[in-house]
Design an enzyme around this catalytic site. Sequence first.
Site, PDB file in Angstrom:
ATOM      1  N   CYS A 150      -1.341   8.193 -16.806  1.00 39.29           N
ATOM      2  CA  CYS A 150      -2.375   8.800 -17.650  1.00 39.29           C
ATOM      3  C   CYS A 150      -3.724   8.210 -17.266  1.00 39.29           C
ATOM      4  CB  CYS A 150      -2.091   8.517 -19.127  1.00 39.29           C
ATOM      5  SG  CYS A 150      -3.455   9.002 -20.196  1.00 39.29           S
ATOM      6  N   GLN A 178       0.834  -1.193   0.000  1.00 40.98           N
ATOM      7  CA  GLN A 178       0.000   0.000   0.000  1.00 40.98           C
ATOM      8  C   GLN A 178       0.877   1.253   0.000  1.00 40.98           C
ATOM      9  OE1 GLN A 178      -3.663  -0.627   2.881  1.00 40.98           O
ATOM     10  NE2 GLN A 178      -1.934  -1.819   3.611  1.00 40.98           N
ATOM     11  N   HIS A 232      -1.402   1.106  -4.182  1.00 39.12           N
ATOM     12  CA  HIS A 232      -1.885   2.493  -4.049  1.00 39.12           C
ATOM     13  C   HIS A 232      -0.999   3.451  -4.831  1.00 39.12           C
ATOM     14  CE1 HIS A 232      -4.122   1.530  -0.035  1.00 39.12           C
ATOM     15  NE2 HIS A 232      -4.789   1.129  -1.081  1.00 39.12           N
ATOM     16  N   THR A 275       0.335  -3.228   8.643  1.00 40.38           N
ATOM     17  CA  THR A 275      -0.889  -2.569   8.178  1.00 40.38           C
ATOM     18  C   THR A 275      -2.023  -2.801   9.167  1.00 40.38           C
ATOM     19  OG1 THR A 275      -2.528  -2.383   6.397  1.00 40.38           O
ATOM     20  CG2 THR A 275      -1.540  -4.559   6.726  1.00 40.38           C
ATOM     21  N   GLU A 298       0.668  -3.912  16.735  1.00 39.75           N
ATOM     22  CA  GLU A 298      -0.544  -4.091  17.549  1.00 39.75           C
ATOM     23  C   GLU A 298      -1.514  -4.986  16.782  1.00 39.75           C
ATOM     24  OE1 GLU A 298      -2.353  -0.166  17.892  1.00 39.75           O
ATOM     25  OE2 GLU A 298      -1.856   0.264  15.804  1.00 39.75           O
ATOM     26  N   ASP A 325       6.159   4.719  -1.244  1.00 40.44           N
ATOM     27  CA  ASP A 325       7.511   5.248  -1.009  1.00 40.44           C
ATOM     28  C   ASP A 325       8.622   4.554  -1.811  1.00 40.44           C
ATOM     29  OD1 ASP A 325       7.258   3.687   2.258  1.00 40.44           O
ATOM     30  OD2 ASP A 325       7.964   2.803   0.364  1.00 40.44           O
TER      31      ASP A 325
HETATM   32  N1  APR Z   1       6.439  -2.472  12.838  1.00 45.86           N
HETATM   33  C1  APR Z   1       5.228  -3.120  12.838  1.00 45.86           C
HETATM   34  N2  APR Z   1       4.030  -2.469  12.822  1.00 45.86           N
HETATM   35  C2  APR Z   1       4.079  -1.117  12.839  1.00 45.86           C
HETATM   36  C3  APR Z   1       5.294  -0.379  12.888  1.00 45.86           C
HETATM   37  C4  APR Z   1       6.512  -1.126  12.876  1.00 45.86           C
HETATM   38  N3  APR Z   1       7.703  -0.532  12.884  1.00 45.86           N
HETATM   39  N4  APR Z   1       4.989   0.954  12.872  1.00 45.86           N
HETATM   40  C5  APR Z   1       3.624   1.039  12.850  1.00 45.86           C
HETATM   41  N5  APR Z   1       3.085  -0.203  12.839  1.00 45.86           N
HETATM   42  C6  APR Z   1       1.669  -0.578  12.711  1.00 45.86           C
HETATM   43  C7  APR Z   1       0.693   0.385  13.366  1.00 45.86           C
HETATM   44  O1  APR Z   1       0.492  -0.003  14.717  1.00 45.86           O
HETATM   45  C8  APR Z   1      -0.566   0.164  12.524  1.00 45.86           C
HETATM   46  O2  APR Z   1      -1.326  -0.954  13.010  1.00 45.86           O
HETATM   47  O3  APR Z   1       1.371  -0.531  11.327  1.00 45.86           O
HETATM   48  C9  APR Z   1      -0.013  -0.232  11.139  1.00 45.86           C
HETATM   49  C10 APR Z   1      -0.111   0.886  10.094  1.00 45.86           C
HETATM   50  O4  APR Z   1      -1.474   1.060   9.803  1.00 45.86           O
HETATM   51  P1  APR Z   1      -1.975   2.386   9.048  1.00 45.86           P
HETATM   52  O5  APR Z   1      -1.341   3.561   9.647  1.00 45.86           O
HETATM   53  O6  APR Z   1      -3.464   2.303   9.018  1.00 45.86           O
HETATM   54  O7  APR Z   1      -1.348   2.228   7.596  1.00 45.86           O
HETATM   55  P2  APR Z   1      -1.878   1.338   6.384  1.00 45.86           P
HETATM   56  O8  APR Z   1      -2.597   0.125   6.867  1.00 45.86           O
HETATM   57  O9  APR Z   1      -0.748   1.130   5.472  1.00 45.86           O
HETATM   58  O10 APR Z   1      -2.935   2.362   5.700  1.00 45.86           O
HETATM   59  C11 APR Z   1      -3.565   1.961   4.540  1.00 45.86           C
HETATM   60  O11 APR Z   1      -4.579   4.109   4.278  1.00 45.86           O
HETATM   61  O12 APR Z   1      -4.298   6.318   4.592  1.00 45.86           O
HETATM   62  C12 APR Z   1      -4.377   5.360   3.627  1.00 45.86           C
HETATM   63  O13 APR Z   1      -3.456   5.294   1.464  1.00 45.86           O
HETATM   64  C13 APR Z   1      -3.102   5.244   2.801  1.00 45.86           C
HETATM   65  O14 APR Z   1      -1.981   3.242   2.035  1.00 45.86           O
HETATM   66  C14 APR Z   1      -2.568   3.854   3.150  1.00 45.86           C
HETATM   67  C15 APR Z   1      -3.805   3.128   3.616  1.00 45.86           C
END
Ligand code: APR
Length: 275
Positions: free
Chosen positions: A139, A113, A131, A207, A240, A116
């Site tokens: 395009c 997702q 994403h 995630t 978590e 970067d």
């Molecule tokens: N190691 C393991 N888990 C981690 C770490 C780490 N170093 N740092 C953060 N986390 C966990 C957080 O606790 C959280 O549960 O990773 C998860 C990240 O979740 P989100 O912040 O919701 O990110 P993501 O799931 O990638 O979001 C999905 O949402 O905002 C949109 O487009 C954006 O691609 C993104 C999508």
Amino acid sequence: MQDDGGKVDLIKRAAADLAGSTYAIALTGAGVSTESGIPDFRGPSGVWTKDPEAEKRAYQSYAKFQRSPKEYWEDRLTGPSLLGDLGKMAPNPGHYALAELERMGILKCLITQNIDNLHQKAGNKNVLDYHGNAFKLRCVSCSARFEAGEFDPQQLRKEGRLPPLCPRCGGVVKLDVVHFHEPIPADMAQRSLEEAGKCDLMLVCGTSAVVYPFAMLPRVAKQRQPGKERETLLIEINAEPTALTEAKVSDYLIQGKTGQILPKIVEEVSKRSNV
Ligand code: APR
């Protein structure tokens, strides 16, 4: 929280499961890049957690693009970058561990997702940017993708020639990044479904698994597919518990930092002589 003894056992278990898999893939989210200095979104110090207004604005991006691609580009060229200067960010040990699993021939595909480009920087070859990718443009008519360097939007802006137009079909070009409410590009959606359908092991790393349609992929993997000998094993690595843990979609969660746990798993896998 898992005690260290329990975590070591789960790391060994994950290594055995990976070594025994025939078609393992990985799904990743913002959590794998926080140890590279890029904030996540919904974690305790996530971008949306800290700035809910920014999230509201992000939900407007695609509608703004549809209304006025010129204004959309003006915003992109003048506004702050939510995640910082991604070009300056480097992969962390979690990224390198996933690249190593691919080099070992265990990881067949990685669906992320994250925009970067750090998985590619770490060496992963078979990456699906679900994403989009912050270093690419796309395009919206013919879906052709371009390296960002193939256009000079700042110069186009000076010349009053925004938005950039596709050299192939003349369509409007936007960032490859997929905004909320924007459809996932068909090629990414199709290939990701195929990979989720055929894997016998899925690693889900960093995630919260609350954003759809990406969060459907683990559930697709768990569905019994014709010709699939056994149910797909779903292993989570996250700081978590997530929506997949709560819904009992995953088989087990290794709770902690991906940058610490993934290298340990690779170490255990490489101890196994037959890999
Ligand atoms: N190691 C393991 N888990 C981690 C770490 C780490 N170093 N740092 C953060 N986390 C966990 C957080 O606790 C959280 O549960 O990773 C998860 C990240 O979740 P989100 O912040 O919701 O990110 P993501 O799931 O990638 O979001 C999905 O949402 O905002 C949109 O487009 C954006 O691609 C993104 C999508």
